[in-house]
Design an enzyme around this catalytic site. Structure first.
Site, short mmCIF file in Angstrom:
data_model
loop_
_atom_site.label_atom_id
_atom_site.label_comp_id
_atom_site.label_asym_id
_atom_site.label_seq_id
_atom_site.Cartn_x
_atom_site.Cartn_y
_atom_site.Cartn_z
N GLU A 122 -5.00 -98.46 0.04
CA GLU A 122 -3.99 -99.34 0.45
C GLU A 122 -4.19 -100.86 0.14
OE1 GLU A 122 -3.87 -97.31 4.17
OE2 GLU A 122 -1.73 -97.32 4.15
N GLU A 151 -5.81 -89.51 4.60
CA GLU A 151 -5.56 -89.95 6.45
C GLU A 151 -5.27 -88.20 7.14
OE1 GLU A 151 -4.96 -92.10 4.24
OE2 GLU A 151 -5.21 -93.91 4.66
N1 T1G Z 1 -15.52 -94.95 7.97
C1 T1G Z 1 -16.90 -94.77 8.44
N2 T1G Z 1 -17.92 -94.13 8.06
C2 T1G Z 1 -17.60 -93.27 6.84
C3 T1G Z 1 -16.55 -93.30 6.00
C4 T1G Z 1 -15.31 -93.96 6.68
N3 T1G Z 1 -14.17 -94.07 6.38
N4 T1G Z 1 -16.60 -92.50 5.12
C5 T1G Z 1 -17.77 -92.14 5.20
N5 T1G Z 1 -18.43 -92.56 6.03
C6 T1G Z 1 -19.73 -92.33 6.45
C7 T1G Z 1 -20.36 -90.82 6.50
O1 T1G Z 1 -20.10 -90.79 8.08
C8 T1G Z 1 -21.53 -90.87 6.15
O2 T1G Z 1 -22.57 -91.63 7.20
C9 T1G Z 1 -21.62 -91.77 5.04
O3 T1G Z 1 -20.55 -92.91 5.11
C10 T1G Z 1 -21.38 -91.04 3.91
O4 T1G Z 1 -20.44 -90.21 3.74
C11 T1G Z 1 -5.68 -97.64 7.55
C12 T1G Z 1 -6.55 -95.77 9.07
C13 T1G Z 1 -16.20 -91.44 0.92
C14 T1G Z 1 -15.91 -89.04 -0.20
O5 T1G Z 1 -10.83 -90.45 5.35
O6 T1G Z 1 -14.26 -88.76 2.32
O7 T1G Z 1 -8.27 -95.73 5.92
O8 T1G Z 1 -23.76 -89.47 7.90
O9 T1G Z 1 -21.71 -88.15 3.87
O10 T1G Z 1 -20.35 -87.00 0.79
O11 T1G Z 1 -4.50 -96.02 6.47
O12 T1G Z 1 -17.39 -90.12 3.36
O13 T1G Z 1 -24.69 -91.22 6.11
O14 T1G Z 1 -24.67 -91.86 8.52
O15 T1G Z 1 -19.22 -88.05 3.45
O16 T1G Z 1 -20.58 -88.87 -0.78
C15 T1G Z 1 -9.66 -92.91 5.41
C16 T1G Z 1 -13.51 -90.46 4.67
C17 T1G Z 1 -9.89 -93.39 6.61
C18 T1G Z 1 -12.37 -91.14 3.57
C19 T1G Z 1 -17.94 -90.00 0.54
N6 T1G Z 1 -10.74 -92.48 4.62
N7 T1G Z 1 -14.84 -89.96 3.87
O17 T1G Z 1 -18.31 -88.75 0.57
O18 T1G Z 1 -20.45 -89.19 1.56
S1 T1G Z 1 -8.57 -93.97 7.74
C20 T1G Z 1 -11.39 -91.55 4.61
C21 T1G Z 1 -15.08 -89.27 2.76
C22 T1G Z 1 -7.72 -95.02 6.97
C23 T1G Z 1 -5.60 -96.66 6.98
C24 T1G Z 1 -6.51 -95.38 7.72
C25 T1G Z 1 -16.40 -89.39 2.26
C26 T1G Z 1 -16.33 -90.17 0.92
P1 T1G Z 1 -23.90 -90.98 7.63
P2 T1G Z 1 -20.39 -88.79 3.22
P3 T1G Z 1 -20.08 -88.40 0.58
#
Ligand code: T1G
Length: 694
Positions: free
Chosen positions: A104, A124
């Protein structure tokens, strides 16, 4: 804490976000970007901005841990406005996966450059919310309404090469250099910032029935956020931009307040937490795994082999039967052909994956493997013989694992001289699809071996959960309690179709009796004969045993609890089964009564939850979130309810759970309705199980 670097490269400001591991857009990141923009304006020599990220990926979304906690720093909305209205061109440089709020922010920039192989997504809905930083309003304006609707309601990412006008240029190398060069041409040409908000959408741009069709489909899933996402994209297509933005904010607010969002965010962290093993000695570290052997070329062996090959690992698939190996290699080939035909995989990639699986019929071929997975017949004497043979052949330091779903890992390890290197890797059929993998820790399993297995499971895209070596580990032990109650409900007055309809109405992917028919009633028949006497209620086997003895093994014999037409998997209620149940009730002197769906749901699911608390109390499961991860990824529990433990604690309430158990004890006897001591303890006011989202 600095969240990035600000550099001046000639006339271009290079703003690089740096917030490992995935550049989540925390308050500090938003503050950094806002400050970098104001620093840019403070220097009249600067004529453009490149917004890039360090590390492995562009911003992967808002910091989920911060969601709903109202942290400091400019809001997403303020930052989006700053970028959108910035008087100089802002170029986003995208690599890795630009997701959620990260994408975004890129959509609020004026241009977007990406490196080949990068992906963009708005996931999301998988967290029970919708894009809340104008993504639902901007993406349709660049990608088209129909494709944007699909991307936002599915939450699935797409390749930048397939992202149309979203991406202005895809480069094959030197992303930042290319973005800086692109920015310099903008400065030289005096190009003005162009905002996505100025792109209009006309009703002729999409099928008028698009939104209603999408609602029909989403309605069935009961997925609250998915329905709200449709409303948000419809607003983009039908309202002026600013009104659409206001609609989006209202809709994300509704989602945040909905219990499904808490449940899905709980699962996001629970799954990642589940791979963590508490209490390991310092210095424990995983071993290198580059070559894997599989013993047994049956259905599970084939599925596991493909999971490994899909992750780039060479696999040797061993079986003593050439026919079994022929069938296995043919099954692997046809699966990959299918993926190519369905457009899931390119032909070259499919061929590369298939080529990674080599066949063998002598154990010496596995000698140099780093890890071996035994997926042979589910009988202790067979497994002990195989492990004894492996121990003599496989190089020291290699790890030996068994895919057993019930048998004791300790007993299998005892057949070797290396019990520290033995553990269970319990996959779920079809193993190349199901994400759950129970990593079963024997009493002598070493920390290194355990970490190696968890890391390998994650590497092949599985959701690993560490389980103690108690019968049934986590999932199958709990499913026994669930199946017991379903079987007793039949004898008390219900019929299979009523029980299954109640459970699927609750949200389970499949009813328990249909599930038994699918897996085969003969499995339970054999298991009941291996169980120590008195360890379960003899009544529960009465109906299924008689079905098996009548040759009704389930789907594979086109009749079990249900009947199935030739070539159909659709279950039809059976009068034979009904009569058999009525006769069993009479034989047991059980007076049948009418049973409502609420009792069916609570009897089956609270039995599951009670067993879950027993596993936690015994230390056979580390966390309640681990149990939720097992049930959502392996047993079809609805993710929108967070898993059985989250549902019990946050949607039912543990005090209510204990009360319902006491009601059942009064109604049907307390043999199975003693609330576990840990449950009773956690039901006390102010107590909570581990790892529940606030
Ligand atoms: N926030 C915080 N921590 C996150 C994170 C995030 N968005 N994404 C990953 N982590 C941490 C995860 O907990 C892990 O931590 C480490 O990073 C590696 O992740 C305003 C409100 C990016 C494809 O939903 O899909 O934006 O265990 O093991 O397999 O509209 O992480 O190492 O301590 O999954 O290589 C939208 C979620 C948020 C993306 C990478 N974004 N993340 O996968 O590693 S809402 C998401 C993923 C939002 C807006 C709205 C995947 C990845 P630790 P991982 P990976």
């Amino acid at each position: 804490v600095t969240a990035g670097t600000f550099e001046k490269r000639g006339q271009v400001a290079l703003v690089t976000v740096d917030n490992p591991p995935v550049n989540a857009v925390s308050g500090a990141v938003r503050t950094f970007i806002a400050k970098s923009l104001s620093d840019t304006l403070a220097d009249p020599r600067l004529g453009a901005v490149v917004l890039a990220c360090a590390g492995r990926t562009f911003m992967a979304g808002a910091d989920i841990a911060e969601l709903g906690t109202g942290v400091a720093g400019p809001s997403f909305a303020e930052l989006i406005r700053l970028l959108d209205a910035f008087p100089l061109p802002v170029v986003a440089a995208i690599h890795g996966t630009a997701l959620g709020g990260g994408l975004e922010l890129a959509l609020a920039c004026h241009f977007r450059i990406a490196i080949k192989g990068a992906r963009i997504g708005l996931p999301e809905v998988k967290l029970g919310i919708i894009p809340g930083a104008q993504g639902t309003q901007r993406l349709p304006r660049l990608l088209g309404v129909a494709r944007a609707l699909d991307m936002i309601t599915s939450g699935e990412p797409i390749d930048v090469e397939a992202a149309g006008r979203v991406i202005d240029r895809v480069v094959s190398e030197d992303l930042v250099g290319s973005a800086l060069a692109f920015a310099r041409t903008l400065v030289r040409s005096g190009a003005q910032p162009r905002s996505v908000r100025d792109i209009s959408i006309s009703r002729s741009d999409y099928d008028p029935g698009l939104f209603e069709d999408a609602r029909q489909k989403a309605q069935r899933s009961g997925h609250f956020a998915r329905l709200r996402a449709i409303d948000a994209v419809e607003a983009a297509a039908t309202l002026p931009f600013d009104m659409g933005v206001r609609r989006e904010l209202d809709l994300i607010g509704e989602c945040f307040r909905h219990p499904q969002s808490k449940a899905l965010r709980h699962l996001f962290f629970a799954e990642r937490q589940a791979g963590r093993v508490p209490g390991l000695p310092a210095g424990a570290s995983p071993r290198r795994v580059e070559r894997v052997g599989i013993v047994g070329a049956g259905t599970m062996g084939v599925g596991i082999a493909m999971s490994l090959a899909n992750a780039g690992l060479p696999v040797t698939l061993l079986d003593t039967s050439e026919e079994a190996l022929d069938r296995a290699m043919a099954a692997i080939a046809s699966t990959y052909v299918g993926s190519v035909q369905r457009g899931r995989l390119g032909a070259a990639e499919a061929a590369a994956r298939q080529a990674r699986v080599k066949r063998a019929n002598d154990m010496g071929s596995l000698a140099d493997c780093d890890l071996v997975i035994e997926a042979a017949f589910e009988a202790m004497e067979v497994k002990r013989a195989i492990f004894g043979a492996l121990d003599a052949v496989i190089r020291p330091g290699a790890i030996l694992t068994t895919n057993t779903s019930y048998l004791s890992v300790d007993a299998i390890a005892a057949a070797t001289g290396r019990p520290g290197d033995v553990l269970g890797l319990h996959f779920f059929a079809p193993a190349n699809v199901m994400r759950l993998c129970e990593v079963v820790r024997g009493s002598q399993t070493s920390a290194d071996a355990l970490l190696t297995a968890v890391q390998l499971a994650r590497r092949i895209g599985k959701a690993p959960v560490v389980a103690g070596d108690s019968p049934g580990f986590i999932g199958n032990r709990m499913i026994q309690a669930y199946g017991r109650e379903a079987a007793l409900l039949l004898l008390e007055g219900a019929l299979p179709e009523q029980v299954d309809a109640a459970l699927t109405g609750f949200g389970m992917a499949m009813g328990v009796f249909r599930m038994h028919d699918m897996s085969g009633l003969d499995i339970g028949y054999r298991a009941r004969r291996n169980r120590p006497p008195g360890s379960s209620d003899a009544r529960i086997g009465l109906v299924p045993d008689r079905l098996v003895e009548a040759g009704r093994l389930g789907l594979k014999s086109r009749c079990g609890y249900y009947e199935y037409d030739e070539g159909s998997r659709e279950p039809r209620p059976s009068s034979f089964t009904r009569d058999l149940i009525l006769a069993a009730s009479a034989e047991l002197g059980m007076k049948r009564r009418s049973i409502d769906d609420a009792e069916i749901i609570d009897r089956c699911l609270l039995a599951l939850v009670n067993e879950g608390f027993a596993l936690l109390r015994e230390g056979n499961a580390y966390r309640s979130g681990d149990i939720d991860t097992v049930y959502v990824n392996g047993y079809g529990f609805p993710a929108t309810l967070g898993g059985p433990m989250f549902w019990a604690e946050h949607m039912v309430g543990l005090d209510r759970v204990v009360q319902r158990m006491r009601e059942f004890a009064n109604a049907v006897g307390d043999r199975w309705w003693q609330p576990d001591p840990l449950l009773v303890d956690r039901a006390a006011p102010g107590k909570r199980t581990a790892h529940a989202v606030a």
